[in-house]
Design a protein around this motif. Structure first.
Motif, mmCIF file in Angstrom:
data_model
loop_
_atom_site.group_PDB
_atom_site.id
_atom_site.type_symbol
_atom_site.label_atom_id
_atom_site.label_comp_id
_atom_site.label_asym_id
_atom_site.label_seq_id
_atom_site.Cartn_x
_atom_site.Cartn_y
_atom_site.Cartn_z
ATOM 1 N N LEU A 141 -8.566 8.212 3.371
ATOM 2 C CA LEU A 141 -9.089 9.533 3.683
ATOM 3 C C LEU A 141 -10.153 9.974 2.678
ATOM 4 O O LEU A 141 -10.940 10.870 2.967
ATOM 5 C CB LEU A 141 -7.957 10.571 3.705
ATOM 6 C CG LEU A 141 -6.875 10.372 4.758
ATOM 7 C CD1 LEU A 141 -5.760 11.383 4.545
ATOM 8 C CD2 LEU A 141 -7.464 10.484 6.150
ATOM 9 N N ARG A 142 -10.153 9.351 1.506
ATOM 10 C CA ARG A 142 -11.115 9.712 0.458
ATOM 11 C C ARG A 142 -12.391 8.895 0.628
ATOM 12 O O ARG A 142 -12.332 7.725 0.970
ATOM 13 C CB ARG A 142 -10.525 9.453 -0.925
ATOM 14 C CG ARG A 142 -9.245 10.247 -1.170
ATOM 15 C CD ARG A 142 -8.800 10.196 -2.605
ATOM 16 N NE ARG A 142 -9.721 11.038 -3.378
ATOM 17 C CZ ARG A 142 -10.307 10.641 -4.488
ATOM 18 N NH1 ARG A 142 -10.103 9.441 -4.971
ATOM 19 N NH2 ARG A 142 -11.123 11.445 -5.124
ATOM 20 N N PRO A 143 -13.550 9.505 0.364
ATOM 21 C CA PRO A 143 -14.806 8.769 0.499
ATOM 22 C C PRO A 143 -15.066 7.786 -0.645
ATOM 23 O O PRO A 143 -15.956 6.953 -0.546
ATOM 24 C CB PRO A 143 -15.866 9.878 0.522
ATOM 25 C CG PRO A 143 -15.235 11.011 -0.207
ATOM 26 C CD PRO A 143 -13.758 10.911 0.070
ATOM 27 N N SER A 144 -14.293 7.883 -1.717
ATOM 28 C CA SER A 144 -14.476 6.974 -2.849
ATOM 29 C C SER A 144 -13.119 6.416 -3.279
ATOM 30 O O SER A 144 -12.065 6.927 -2.888
ATOM 31 C CB SER A 144 -15.134 7.707 -4.022
ATOM 32 O OG SER A 144 -14.338 8.804 -4.429
ATOM 33 N N GLU A 145 -13.164 5.367 -4.078
ATOM 34 C CA GLU A 145 -11.937 4.726 -4.547
ATOM 35 C C GLU A 145 -11.132 5.687 -5.422
ATOM 36 O O GLU A 145 -11.694 6.438 -6.215
ATOM 37 C CB GLU A 145 -12.296 3.477 -5.352
ATOM 38 C CG GLU A 145 -11.090 2.712 -5.845
ATOM 39 C CD GLU A 145 -11.499 1.423 -6.541
ATOM 40 O OE1 GLU A 145 -11.486 0.379 -5.863
ATOM 41 O OE2 GLU A 145 -11.843 1.474 -7.726
ATOM 42 N N THR A 146 -9.821 5.656 -5.259
ATOM 43 C CA THR A 146 -8.922 6.486 -6.053
ATOM 44 C C THR A 146 -8.616 5.780 -7.357
ATOM 45 O O THR A 146 -8.124 4.644 -7.365
ATOM 46 C CB THR A 146 -7.615 6.750 -5.278
ATOM 47 O OG1 THR A 146 -7.938 7.405 -4.045
ATOM 48 C CG2 THR A 146 -6.659 7.610 -6.085
ATOM 49 N N ALA A 147 -8.906 6.434 -8.467
ATOM 50 C CA ALA A 147 -8.658 5.839 -9.776
ATOM 51 C C ALA A 147 -7.158 5.761 -10.052
ATOM 52 O O ALA A 147 -6.405 6.693 -9.756
ATOM 53 C CB ALA A 147 -9.341 6.648 -10.868
ATOM 54 N N VAL A 148 -6.739 4.634 -10.607
ATOM 55 C CA VAL A 148 -5.385 4.468 -11.116
ATOM 56 C C VAL A 148 -5.485 4.763 -12.607
ATOM 57 O O VAL A 148 -6.188 4.066 -13.342
ATOM 58 C CB VAL A 148 -4.849 3.043 -10.866
ATOM 59 C CG1 VAL A 148 -3.464 2.882 -11.476
ATOM 60 C CG2 VAL A 148 -4.828 2.740 -9.369
ATOM 61 N N VAL A 149 -4.812 5.816 -13.050
ATOM 62 C CA VAL A 149 -4.953 6.305 -14.417
ATOM 63 C C VAL A 149 -3.747 5.877 -15.254
ATOM 64 O O VAL A 149 -2.609 6.142 -14.876
ATOM 65 C CB VAL A 149 -5.101 7.842 -14.440
ATOM 66 C CG1 VAL A 149 -5.262 8.356 -15.863
ATOM 67 C CG2 VAL A 149 -6.275 8.277 -13.568
ATOM 68 N N VAL A 150 -4.037 5.222 -16.365
ATOM 69 C CA VAL A 150 -3.001 4.773 -17.284
ATOM 70 C C VAL A 150 -2.996 5.714 -18.483
ATOM 71 O O VAL A 150 -4.030 5.926 -19.120
ATOM 72 C CB VAL A 150 -3.256 3.319 -17.739
ATOM 73 C CG1 VAL A 150 -2.195 2.881 -18.737
ATOM 74 C CG2 VAL A 150 -3.317 2.389 -16.542
ATOM 75 N N LEU A 151 -1.830 6.275 -18.770
ATOM 76 C CA LEU A 151 -1.639 7.124 -19.943
ATOM 77 C C LEU A 151 -0.825 6.322 -20.939
ATOM 78 O O LEU A 151 0.371 6.103 -20.737
ATOM 79 C CB LEU A 151 -0.920 8.414 -19.547
ATOM 80 C CG LEU A 151 -1.609 9.257 -18.476
ATOM 81 C CD1 LEU A 151 -0.682 10.368 -17.994
ATOM 82 C CD2 LEU A 151 -2.922 9.820 -18.989
ATOM 83 N N GLU A 152 -1.487 5.844 -21.979
ATOM 84 C CA GLU A 152 -0.788 5.022 -22.968
ATOM 85 C C GLU A 152 -0.501 5.851 -24.203
ATOM 86 O O GLU A 152 -1.220 6.817 -24.491
ATOM 87 C CB GLU A 152 -1.597 3.776 -23.294
ATOM 88 C CG GLU A 152 -2.999 4.034 -23.773
ATOM 89 C CD GLU A 152 -3.829 2.768 -23.884
ATOM 90 O OE1 GLU A 152 -3.388 1.703 -23.422
ATOM 91 O OE2 GLU A 152 -4.927 2.859 -24.427
ATOM 92 N N PRO A 153 0.564 5.489 -24.925
ATOM 93 C CA PRO A 153 0.877 6.242 -26.146
ATOM 94 C C PRO A 153 -0.330 6.261 -27.073
ATOM 95 O O PRO A 153 -0.997 5.246 -27.258
ATOM 96 C CB PRO A 153 2.035 5.458 -26.770
ATOM 97 C CG PRO A 153 2.621 4.680 -25.646
ATOM 98 C CD PRO A 153 1.495 4.382 -24.712
#
Length: 164
Positions: A141-153
């Motif tokens: 549904l999104r016109p662009s790729e959805t970022a996979v966000v990594v939250l590291e310590p």
């Protein structure tokens, strides 16, 4: 906590309703001090955390509730903007200022965020797909790729992500 069914056309409520739900969620967080809207991920589902970033233009602290799952010491979220157009403000802020604070059920943590790329992104997207079997249909549904966000310590923070 599986959402949707593979192959079904996803349905989203109107954008005004999504934005209203975000406002209500923030209000509930403030009223109950986070005790109601934050939870740990289950083996087959996701949890919620409060992410506080530094505004890319204002320099002010901005907070949002996001879904996540655990990947070793890291926490993983999707920059999906309610499956709407554009990037969510929290993700734009995190790209400008990667150091952030998260609040989990058991306390506060310092993190550094980045976008997963390559094999890491493929692996983490596949894990999200196990949680939400209709993930690809929603992402389409999104016109662009959805970022996979990594939250590291954060390198400056003690190793406190592991739950006992």
């Amino acid at each position: 906590m599986t959402v949707g069914h593979r192959g079904k056309t996803p349905w989203l409520p109107p954008r005004w309703f999504i934005r209203l739900a975000w406002s209500v969620h923030r209000g509930v967080y403030r009223f109950f001090g986070g005790k109601v809207v934050l939870w740990r991920p289950r083996p087959d589902g996701w949890g919620t955390l409060r992410l506080t970033t530094t505004g890319r233009r204002t320099g002010r602290q901005r907070s949002v509730i996001v879904g996540y799952f655990e990947d070793g010491p890291n926490l993983v979220s999707l920059a999906m903007n309610g499956w709407g157009e554009g990037e969510p403000a929290w993700w734009l802020n995190l790209q400008a200022h990667p150091d952030a604070t998260i609040h989990l059920v058991d306390g506060r943590r310092l993190v550094r965020g980045h976008a997963a790329t390559g094999d890491e992104r493929l692996r983490l997207w596949a894990r999200w797909r196990e949680i939400d079997t209709n993930l690809d249909a929603y992402a389409a549904l999104r016109p662009s790729e959805t970022a996979v966000v990594v939250l590291e310590p954060s390198p400056d923070a003690p190793d406190t992500f592991r739950h006992t």
